[in-house]
Scaffold this active site. Sequence first.
Site, PDB file in Angstrom:
ATOM      1  N   ASP A   1       0.860  -1.290  -0.059  1.00  0.00           N
ATOM      2  CA  ASP A   1       0.067  -0.030  -0.044  1.00  0.00           C
ATOM      3  C   ASP A   1       1.004   1.289  -0.117  1.00  0.00           C
ATOM      4  O   ASP A   1       2.102   1.010   0.449  1.00  0.00           O
ATOM      5  CB  ASP A   1      -0.924  -0.019   1.349  1.00  0.00           C
ATOM      6  CG  ASP A   1      -1.843   0.962   0.948  1.00  0.00           C
ATOM      7  OD1 ASP A   1      -2.169   1.722  -0.118  1.00  0.00           O
ATOM      8  OD2 ASP A   1      -2.799   1.133   2.031  1.00  0.00           O
TER       9      ASP A   1
ATOM     10  N   GLY B   1      -1.151   6.263   1.500  1.00  0.00           N
ATOM     11  CA  GLY B   1      -2.104   7.238   1.274  1.00  0.00           C
ATOM     12  C   GLY B   1      -3.029   7.411   2.513  1.00  0.00           C
ATOM     13  O   GLY B   1      -3.397   8.327   3.363  1.00  0.00           O
TER      14      GLY B   1
ATOM     15  N   ASP C   1      -2.627   8.208  -3.027  1.00  0.00           N
ATOM     16  CA  ASP C   1      -4.038   8.768  -3.039  1.00  0.00           C
ATOM     17  C   ASP C   1      -4.250   9.631  -2.207  1.00  0.00           C
ATOM     18  O   ASP C   1      -3.762   9.759  -1.112  1.00  0.00           O
ATOM     19  CB  ASP C   1      -5.159   7.672  -3.366  1.00  0.00           C
ATOM     20  CG  ASP C   1      -4.880   6.490  -2.126  1.00  0.00           C
ATOM     21  OD1 ASP C   1      -3.883   6.518  -1.343  1.00  0.00           O
ATOM     22  OD2 ASP C   1      -6.014   5.851  -1.958  1.00  0.00           O
TER      23      ASP C   1
ATOM     24  N   GLY D   1     -11.031   3.943   0.667  1.00  0.00           N
ATOM     25  CA  GLY D   1     -11.815   4.814   1.256  1.00  0.00           C
ATOM     26  C   GLY D   1     -13.337   4.249   1.563  1.00  0.00           C
ATOM     27  O   GLY D   1     -14.104   4.986   1.794  1.00  0.00           O
TER      28      GLY D   1
ATOM     29  N   ASP E   1      -8.240  -7.175   1.863  1.00  0.00           N
ATOM     30  CA  ASP E   1      -6.972  -7.202   3.057  1.00  0.00           C
ATOM     31  C   ASP E   1      -7.479  -6.553   4.114  1.00  0.00           C
ATOM     32  O   ASP E   1      -8.361  -5.672   4.030  1.00  0.00           O
ATOM     33  CB  ASP E   1      -5.753  -6.378   2.614  1.00  0.00           C
ATOM     34  CG  ASP E   1      -5.780  -4.763   2.890  1.00  0.00           C
ATOM     35  OD1 ASP E   1      -6.520  -4.521   1.891  1.00  0.00           O
ATOM     36  OD2 ASP E   1      -5.027  -4.371   3.747  1.00  0.00           O
TER      37      ASP E   1
ATOM     38  N   CYS F   1     -12.255 -26.021  11.715  1.00  0.00           N
ATOM     39  CA  CYS F   1     -11.311 -25.372  11.238  1.00  0.00           C
ATOM     40  C   CYS F   1      -9.936 -26.352  11.448  1.00  0.00           C
ATOM     41  O   CYS F   1      -9.861 -27.090  12.088  1.00  0.00           O
ATOM     42  CB  CYS F   1     -10.791 -24.258  11.923  1.00  0.00           C
ATOM     43  SG  CYS F   1      -9.329 -23.149  11.611  1.00  0.00           S
TER      44      CYS F   1
ATOM     45  N   CYS G   1      -6.582 -25.377  11.086  1.00  0.00           N
ATOM     46  CA  CYS G   1      -5.451 -24.451  11.313  1.00  0.00           C
ATOM     47  C   CYS G   1      -4.958 -25.397  12.600  1.00  0.00           C
ATOM     48  O   CYS G   1      -5.562 -26.158  13.393  1.00  0.00           O
ATOM     49  CB  CYS G   1      -5.753 -23.090  11.718  1.00  0.00           C
ATOM     50  SG  CYS G   1      -6.246 -22.803  13.531  1.00  0.00           S
TER      51      CYS G   1
ATOM     52  N   CYS H   1      -6.574 -24.796  16.122  1.00  0.00           N
ATOM     53  CA  CYS H   1      -7.661 -25.699  16.325  1.00  0.00           C
ATOM     54  C   CYS H   1      -7.335 -27.423  16.247  1.00  0.00           C
ATOM     55  O   CYS H   1      -7.959 -28.246  16.902  1.00  0.00           O
ATOM     56  CB  CYS H   1      -8.920 -25.510  15.049  1.00  0.00           C
ATOM     57  SG  CYS H   1      -9.520 -23.898  15.322  1.00  0.00           S
TER      58      CYS H   1
ATOM     59  N   HIS I   1      -5.188 -18.667  13.719  1.00  0.00           N
ATOM     60  CA  HIS I   1      -6.616 -18.954  13.494  1.00  0.00           C
ATOM     61  C   HIS I   1      -7.250 -17.970  12.573  1.00  0.00           C
ATOM     62  O   HIS I   1      -7.798 -18.503  11.782  1.00  0.00           O
ATOM     63  CB  HIS I   1      -7.327 -19.480  14.780  1.00  0.00           C
ATOM     64  CG  HIS I   1      -8.602 -19.874  14.549  1.00  0.00           C
ATOM     65  ND1 HIS I   1      -9.177 -20.813  14.037  1.00  0.00           N
ATOM     66  CD2 HIS I   1      -9.762 -18.856  14.642  1.00  0.00           C
ATOM     67  CE1 HIS I   1     -10.385 -20.703  13.994  1.00  0.00           C
ATOM     68  NE2 HIS I   1     -10.740 -19.454  14.306  1.00  0.00           N
TER      69      HIS I   1
END
Lengths: 381, 381
Positions: A92, A95, A146, A223, A273, A311, A313, A316, A342
């Site tokens: 990123d 901005g 931006d 935004g 994201d 899950c 992961c 878990c 997780h």
Amino acid sequence: MPGFSFEIVASDARARAGVFRTPRGTVETPVFMPVGTLASVKALDPDDLRTMHAEIVLANAYHLHLRPGDSLVRDLGGLHRFMAWDGPILTDSGGFQVFSLASLNSVTEDGVEFRSHIDGSARAFTPELVMQIETNLGADVIMQFDHVIPGQSDHAAAKDASERSVRWLARCRTEFARLRAVDDAPKQTLFPIIQGGIHQDLRRSAASAIRGSGDWDGFAIGGLSVGEGKDSMYAMLDVCDDALPREQPRYLMGVGFPEDLLAGVARGIDLFDCVAPTRMGRNGTAFTGGGRLNLKNAGHRADPRPLDVECGCVACRKFSRSYIRHLVTADEILGLRLLSLHNVHFLIALMRRAREAIRAGTFDAWSRDWLARYHSTSVNE
Amino acid sequence: MPGFSFEIVASDARARAGVFRTPRGTVETPVFMPVGTLASVKALDPDDLRTMHAEIVLANAYHLHLRPGDSLVRDLGGLHRFMAWDGPILTDSGGFQVFSLASLNSVTEDGVEFRSHIDGSARAFTPELVMQIETNLGADVIMQFDHVIPGQSDHAAAKDASERSVRWLARCRTEFARLRAVDDAPKQTLFPIIQGGIHQDLRRSAASAIRGSGDWDGFAIGGLSVGEGKDSMYAMLDVCDDALPREQPRYLMGVGFPEDLLAGVARGIDLFDCVAPTRMGRNGTAFTGGGRLNLKNAGHRADPRPLDVECGCVACRKFSRSYIRHLVTADEILGLRLLSLHNVHFLIALMRRAREAIRAGTFDAWSRDWLARYHSTSVNE
């Protein structure tokens, strides 16, 4: 070295399943991209990210410019080597940060003057400098600089910022092209960002102006999820879906709660994201298919179940709610690590299941069922 | 289910290479045991520990009694399941903690009254209660409840505490035997602790009294590295080496700096533990073959080298000093995790090399060379 391309492999109403190809690997969409602001997805390491099938991660130009410095990262071989992540990275532009985190001094047509949130030092960002920073970092996808404004800004303020962002995009593009002329310039693509607050006409004008200004490998929508209501956000997504070409990926910036991901996918978004999964993890909260769990609640004290029984992961598969609650209560680092792990896994897996539903032509029904269960909280009470 | 045994496979002067067999696995000695005070080796997870070839870990009865409670741990299947570590575990009894961390109210022949360091609540430990706690936790090796005094206590105070520890050992043994009679009692062994401050006659008397009071699978030496000088510690180790049977493992409690490990091995010690590697990691310091590195120093800012070029840990295989310094400076959790991981790996690997040197009959020369390089700091300056 191959370039950037996007292929839609299935559609279901406005939702799309695609493949975003980059020089450093392929990203199957829709996808959640974990955020590694300072070149580290907080509390996780690259092996954790690979294990949970993360395909692309973010880092932040503002933060890395201030610490440790983008020139240093370049001298050490670039961001991929620095953070030991050889897959795609998106940076990123900063901005959002200069307008939120830093103390803002002034915005002119030339750029932004602000003070570092770390030491108060005076700094200035221009579109050109941000392109230099992002080239130094060497991510695969880099974002334009931006002008970001509060979520409920009025039409005049939103128009000013949206149009300035379009003009800054042109300067970013020129500087980006100039920087490509250097021999060892990294292979990167520049994404434009559509601004315009909660005003449909501004979003439409910005999308049109950006489309007319060149060929892009993808488009970002910025935004949103900054204080406006959900209805406003969804209305803006509808406008952008209509105004953007269907052949390129669309990236909805900073949005990452489960319900927002599904709403975005339904409106043609491909990339997401958000810091929410790691931030919430550090605060003791877990996403589950049955809603959110606050591990600080005493009710989990003796619960032998995993955070989410469905899950897969590491947290878990190995640990109980009771153990994780104990770690959180005792301020053990492993507690926030397991919850961060997780939560990021959960969002990545959610987008993988959305992709499967799109390919099966059942996205709408699957999404409704998923949300009904998520909001029922029946699983955890 | 097999029991506990110790076999010496090689000796070199007083140093020994052995195999300590437990029902949950084999420990090759000399060995460094990572400390998981609250059922978590700080910032690490069980997979990290396995990757670095940790063979046995510690937890602490005092801390786990207060949080989350030893009965809860028992109800959830015991400490191994709770923390997802299926290898051997040793629990310290809390003797050290009630005399250092807690606010002490009184010591009587019956036991110790103190206030919790967490909430100030009034608590009392007796040898019997500590055996119940350690049985609930279910570690493989459990330590007796002992009377710990400051490192430089005078002869009278040290004699009082040492002799009380021997009397408390008898009570621990009786209660331990009583608790074994329960059907599903865990398979455990109880280790006595030799106290006596820095007074050779007291150490010798305690060792003799303990040897005469029963058969033990191992012996611990406590109350060292608590403020006394190195010479005093080494003198006590010499006495204990002479006074203890050679056929059982000897565990030097709370000692874990590299130079102390080598000095201990040279004096017949087999087992070590210490919070130093994780605590120093959290403070930004790394052990290396060339001495300690403080990653906060600006000199590491642009250093592309690993922490220790000869180390095979995950942190050294993937990341530069520059990156780790960046993480430490920015307070990123991954920074202290990588340093903790490296430091624990470093001590485990050091003991593995010591074992190889003992087997090769070259321990003394190897140890001297290693220490000369460690103290030269030539590698890192």
